[in-house]
Design a protein around this motif. Structure first.
Motif, PDB file in Angstrom:
ATOM      1  N   PHE A 207      48.527  35.900  27.671  1.00 28.93           N
ATOM      2  CA  PHE A 207      49.553  35.811  26.807  1.00 28.93           C
ATOM      3  C   PHE A 207      50.917  35.364  27.264  1.00 28.93           C
ATOM      4  CE2 PHE A 207      46.605  39.114  24.704  1.00 28.93           C
ATOM      5  CZ  PHE A 207      45.825  38.274  24.567  1.00 28.93           C
ATOM      6  N   ASN A 208      50.942  35.230  28.587  1.00 26.35           N
ATOM      7  CA  ASN A 208      52.294  34.940  29.141  1.00 26.35           C
ATOM      8  C   ASN A 208      52.517  34.221  30.510  1.00 26.35           C
ATOM      9  OD1 ASN A 208      53.125  37.059  31.713  1.00 26.35           O
ATOM     10  ND2 ASN A 208      51.241  37.510  30.661  1.00 26.35           N
ATOM     11  N   THR A 209      53.501  33.718  30.726  1.00 24.04           N
ATOM     12  CA  THR A 209      53.473  33.228  32.101  1.00 24.04           C
ATOM     13  C   THR A 209      54.541  33.598  33.057  1.00 24.04           C
ATOM     14  OG1 THR A 209      55.294  31.464  31.184  1.00 24.04           O
ATOM     15  CG2 THR A 209      52.876  30.843  31.335  1.00 24.04           C
ATOM     16  N   VAL A 210      54.802  35.266  32.931  1.00 23.79           N
ATOM     17  CA  VAL A 210      55.919  35.732  33.642  1.00 23.79           C
ATOM     18  C   VAL A 210      54.902  36.842  34.515  1.00 23.79           C
ATOM     19  CG1 VAL A 210      57.372  37.479  33.479  1.00 23.79           C
ATOM     20  CG2 VAL A 210      57.586  35.963  31.720  1.00 23.79           C
ATOM     21  N   LEU A 211      53.869  37.486  34.019  1.00 24.13           N
ATOM     22  CA  LEU A 211      53.315  38.353  34.949  1.00 24.13           C
ATOM     23  C   LEU A 211      51.881  37.805  35.548  1.00 24.13           C
ATOM     24  CD1 LEU A 211      52.845  41.192  36.244  1.00 24.13           C
ATOM     25  CD2 LEU A 211      51.615  41.808  34.034  1.00 24.13           C
ATOM     26  N   TRP A 212      51.615  37.508  36.642  1.00 21.35           N
ATOM     27  CA  TRP A 212      50.757  36.913  37.413  1.00 21.35           C
ATOM     28  C   TRP A 212      49.714  37.801  38.209  1.00 21.35           C
ATOM     29  CZ3 TRP A 212      50.440  31.294  36.805  1.00 21.35           C
ATOM     30  CH2 TRP A 212      51.482  30.908  35.984  1.00 21.35           C
ATOM     31  N   ARG A 213      48.490  37.379  37.922  1.00 19.42           N
ATOM     32  CA  ARG A 213      47.197  38.191  38.712  1.00 19.42           C
ATOM     33  C   ARG A 213      46.929  37.349  39.913  1.00 19.42           C
ATOM     34  NH1 ARG A 213      41.504  38.225  36.940  1.00 19.42           N
ATOM     35  NH2 ARG A 213      40.462  39.677  38.067  1.00 19.42           N
ATOM     36  N   VAL A 214      46.908  38.339  40.840  1.00 15.67           N
ATOM     37  CA  VAL A 214      46.223  37.620  42.489  1.00 15.67           C
ATOM     38  C   VAL A 214      45.142  38.348  42.683  1.00 15.67           C
ATOM     39  CG1 VAL A 214      47.260  37.258  44.732  1.00 15.67           C
ATOM     40  CG2 VAL A 214      48.898  37.600  42.837  1.00 15.67           C
ATOM     41  N   ILE A 215      44.157  37.220  43.317  1.00 13.12           N
ATOM     42  CA  ILE A 215      43.087  37.662  43.657  1.00 13.12           C
ATOM     43  C   ILE A 215      42.884  37.187  45.424  1.00 13.12           C
ATOM     44  CG2 ILE A 215      40.473  37.788  43.556  1.00 13.12           C
ATOM     45  CD1 ILE A 215      40.776  37.468  40.759  1.00 13.12           C
ATOM     46  N   VAL A 216      42.403  37.892  46.155  1.00 15.27           N
ATOM     47  CA  VAL A 216      42.194  37.690  47.513  1.00 15.27           C
ATOM     48  C   VAL A 216      41.073  38.165  47.857  1.00 15.27           C
ATOM     49  CG1 VAL A 216      43.189  37.935  49.952  1.00 15.27           C
ATOM     50  CG2 VAL A 216      44.910  37.910  47.841  1.00 15.27           C
ATOM     51  N   MET A 217      40.222  37.175  48.342  1.00 18.40           N
ATOM     52  CA  MET A 217      38.760  37.374  48.709  1.00 18.40           C
ATOM     53  C   MET A 217      38.576  37.809  50.121  1.00 18.40           C
ATOM     54  SD  MET A 217      37.415  37.197  45.809  1.00 18.40           S
ATOM     55  CE  MET A 217      35.667  37.189  46.144  1.00 18.40           C
ATOM     56  N   ASP A 218      37.795  38.695  50.361  1.00 21.98           N
ATOM     57  CA  ASP A 218      37.450  39.123  51.813  1.00 21.98           C
ATOM     58  C   ASP A 218      35.852  39.145  51.762  1.00 21.98           C
ATOM     59  OD1 ASP A 218      37.614  39.928  54.382  1.00 21.98           O
ATOM     60  OD2 ASP A 218      38.889  41.557  54.130  1.00 21.98           O
ATOM     61  N   LYS A 219      35.246  39.535  52.843  1.00 17.22           N
ATOM     62  CA  LYS A 219      33.589  39.429  53.307  1.00 17.22           C
ATOM     63  C   LYS A 219      32.994  40.734  52.204  1.00 17.22           C
ATOM     64  CE  LYS A 219      33.674  37.687  57.710  1.00 17.22           C
ATOM     65  NZ  LYS A 219      33.031  37.842  59.056  1.00 17.22           N
ATOM     66  N   ASP A 220      33.449  41.774  52.378  1.00 10.52           N
ATOM     67  CA  ASP A 220      32.784  42.932  51.619  1.00 10.52           C
ATOM     68  C   ASP A 220      33.732  43.550  50.312  1.00 10.52           C
ATOM     69  OD1 ASP A 220      34.355  43.958  53.300  1.00 10.52           O
ATOM     70  OD2 ASP A 220      32.754  45.361  54.270  1.00 10.52           O
ATOM     71  N   GLN A 221      34.774  42.848  50.346  1.00  7.55           N
ATOM     72  CA  GLN A 221      35.782  43.353  49.440  1.00  7.55           C
ATOM     73  C   GLN A 221      36.559  42.286  48.965  1.00  7.55           C
ATOM     74  OE1 GLN A 221      38.113  46.697  50.799  1.00  7.55           O
ATOM     75  NE2 GLN A 221      39.135  45.347  52.416  1.00  7.55           N
ATOM     76  N   TYR A 222      37.373  42.564  47.682  1.00  9.58           N
ATOM     77  CA  TYR A 222      38.602  41.638  47.487  1.00  9.58           C
ATOM     78  C   TYR A 222      40.007  42.346  47.027  1.00  9.58           C
ATOM     79  CZ  TYR A 222      37.456  42.589  42.414  1.00  9.58           C
ATOM     80  OH  TYR A 222      37.383  43.144  41.160  1.00  9.58           O
ATOM     81  N   TRP A 223      40.916  41.959  47.156  1.00  5.56           N
ATOM     82  CA  TRP A 223      42.233  42.588  46.893  1.00  5.56           C
ATOM     83  C   TRP A 223      42.557  42.075  45.521  1.00  5.56           C
ATOM     84  CZ3 TRP A 223      43.587  45.853  50.795  1.00  5.56           C
ATOM     85  CH2 TRP A 223      42.822  45.809  51.853  1.00  5.56           C
ATOM     86  N   GLU A 224      43.249  42.794  44.594  1.00  2.00           N
ATOM     87  CA  GLU A 224      43.856  42.585  43.353  1.00  2.00           C
ATOM     88  C   GLU A 224      45.232  42.932  43.308  1.00  2.00           C
ATOM     89  OE1 GLU A 224      43.097  41.329  39.278  1.00  2.00           O
ATOM     90  OE2 GLU A 224      41.428  41.865  40.795  1.00  2.00           O
ATOM     91  N   GLY A 225      46.024  42.108  42.963  1.00  3.96           N
ATOM     92  CA  GLY A 225      47.587  42.574  42.829  1.00  3.96           C
ATOM     93  C   GLY A 225      48.069  41.936  41.501  1.00  3.96           C
ATOM     94  N   LEU A 226      49.173  42.416  41.175  1.00  4.28           N
ATOM     95  CA  LEU A 226      50.122  41.938  40.078  1.00  4.28           C
ATOM     96  C   LEU A 226      51.525  41.604  40.570  1.00  4.28           C
ATOM     97  CD1 LEU A 226      49.000  44.267  37.181  1.00  4.28           C
ATOM     98  CD2 LEU A 226      48.281  41.749  37.498  1.00  4.28           C
ATOM     99  N   ALA A 227      52.068  40.396  40.030  1.00  4.63           N
ATOM    100  CA  ALA A 227      53.348  40.027  40.331  1.00  4.63           C
ATOM    101  C   ALA A 227      54.054  39.682  39.148  1.00  4.63           C
ATOM    102  CB  ALA A 227      53.561  38.891  41.648  1.00  4.63           C
ATOM    103  N   SER A 228      55.329  40.091  39.012  1.00  8.61           N
ATOM    104  CA  SER A 228      56.035  39.689  37.842  1.00  8.61           C
ATOM    105  C   SER A 228      57.490  38.856  38.263  1.00  8.61           C
ATOM    106  CB  SER A 228      56.563  40.637  36.896  1.00  8.61           C
ATOM    107  OG  SER A 228      57.243  40.638  35.985  1.00  8.61           O
ATOM    108  N   LEU A 229      57.725  38.100  37.357  1.00  7.46           N
ATOM    109  CA  LEU A 229      59.017  37.446  37.692  1.00  7.46           C
ATOM    110  C   LEU A 229      60.137  38.174  37.484  1.00  7.46           C
ATOM    111  CD1 LEU A 229      58.708  33.932  35.763  1.00  7.46           C
ATOM    112  CD2 LEU A 229      58.369  34.507  38.308  1.00  7.46           C
ATOM    113  N   PHE A 230      59.973  39.728  36.844  1.00  5.39           N
ATOM    114  CA  PHE A 230      61.058  40.553  36.682  1.00  5.39           C
ATOM    115  C   PHE A 230      61.114  41.502  37.960  1.00  5.39           C
ATOM    116  CE2 PHE A 230      60.690  39.310  32.074  1.00  5.39           C
ATOM    117  CZ  PHE A 230      61.839  38.408  32.138  1.00  5.39           C
ATOM    118  N   ASP A 231      60.191  41.594  38.826  1.00  4.90           N
ATOM    119  CA  ASP A 231      59.959  42.504  39.945  1.00  4.90           C
ATOM    120  C   ASP A 231      61.343  42.478  40.554  1.00  4.90           C
ATOM    121  OD1 ASP A 231      57.356  43.261  39.104  1.00  4.90           O
ATOM    122  OD2 ASP A 231      56.503  41.885  40.800  1.00  4.90           O
TER     123      ASP A 231
END
Length: 339
Positions: A207-231
């Motif tokens: 529902f927005n374009t301010v908070l963005w979800r980030v996925i970084v793939m690795d072999k046996d795991q992946y990394w999840e992060g959140l980044a906001s324009l207001f950080d």
């Protein structure tokens, strides 16, 4: 995008082109045309995975919709000839409404087969599949037209439709610009934290374009992060999550199709003797929208691949919206899992 948005976009385009000739019937026809490509949801391709990956297929093809526009415009012009609604004007409305449907869909995270029958899923990921800030102007403009009582008032109201289209288009441009800004920040963080960067996704949260979800793939795991324009800080906290793996030697055709659809942003887990494959892109980390049961263990404990994968009944945590709002405002104490 959702059906309401597509109908509103279709009605607004029709109203903008019709000008002073715009009325309720014109808006209704535009709304119906705007939702026409999504009628493919009534088709059953045999299993839950196929129904997911084949949606937004031939009815969203930029190679087929021009021909459909020609046929519909020709049929309407033959049935309802008019000095104002010439064949060219009817074709302009029909083509504009139909072609913008898949183009808007392709800006979400859910892949669109723009070049069907040629293989490939396209997604720009600069807007969430439901975004009120995009939709509301497209709802208001047709409403103003409907409330107009005179020809002059309708003509002026049509300007609202034109203005709403400009405003909604600018919002898409804004979403893309915000995405690129966050992407640069993500790349800097990946280098600083020595994380892999070969397979990375940056996409809006609900529902927005301010908070963005980030996925970084690795072999046996992946990394999840959140980044906001207001950080306040440029640092992004990435949470490692087990990715799992396909435990069997052979892969069913449906899994290959799901890999292509998701660009292999998949995770695997066993739960209650079921092998669940999840598309990591759609939803949030612990509230994924598309999860499928591909296999089940028999009495001997061996995996048995299901001939027809089933949709896993993923649970939705509406309470996470409160935490999502806090994270959007820059509260970096909120985990990417929103707990």
């Amino acid at each position: 995008m959702d059906s309401i948005t597509q109908a509103a976009l279709g009605a607004t385009i029709a109203g903008a082109i019709a000008g002073k000739q715009c009325n309720g019937k014109v808006l209704l026809m535009g709304a119906l045309l705007g939702t026409l490509p999504d009628l493919d949801v009534i088709l059953d391709y045999g299993d839950a995975v196929s129904n997911t990956i084949k949606h937004r297929g031939f009815t969203h093809s930029l190679l087929l919709l021009p021909f459909l526009s020609l046929m519909l415009a020709w049929g309407f012009h033959r049935l309802r000839p008019s000095t104002f609604w010439t064949f060219k004007r009817v074709l302009l409305v029909t083509f504009s409404v139909l072609i913008t449907h898949p183009l808007l869909d392709a800006m979400t995270t859910y892949g669109t087969q723009l070049l069907w029958p040629f293989h490939g899923y396209f997604e720009l990921r600069n807007i969430f599949i439901i975004d009120p800030l995009y939709t509301v102007p497209l709802l208001i403009a047709p409403l103003i037209v409907l409330l107009a009582r005179t020809t002059i008032a309708r003509q002026r109201a049509a300007y609202w439709c034109q203005g709403a289209l400009v405003l909604s288009t600018l919002y898409l441009v804004w979403g893309y610009a915000a995405q690129q800004y966050i992407t640069q920040r993500v790349e800097q963080n990946l280098r600083a934290q020595a994380l892999p960067h070969q397979q990375v996704l940056v996409m809006p949260t609900p529902f927005n374009t301010v908070l963005w979800r980030v996925i970084v793939m690795d072999k046996d795991q992946y990394w999840e992060g959140l980044a906001s324009l207001f950080d306040q800080e440029a640092n992004i906290d990435f949470l490692p999550i087990p990715r799992g793996e396909w435990p069997l030697k052979n892969q069913p055709k449906t899994l290959s199709g799901l890999k292509a659809f998701s660009h292999d942003f998949l995770s695997y887990r066993e739960e209650d003797n079921q092998l669940i494959v999840s598309d990591l892109r759609l939803g949030m980390a612990n509230n994924l929208s598309f999860e499928f049961i591909f296999a089940e263990r028999d009495k001997e404990g061996n995996w048995q691949v299901l001939p027809r994968p089933k949709r896993y009944p993923s649970q939705r945590d509406l309470g996470s919206l409160d935490r999502l709002w806090l994270r959007l405002k820059g509260d970096d104490s909120i985990s990417p899992l929103l707990n």
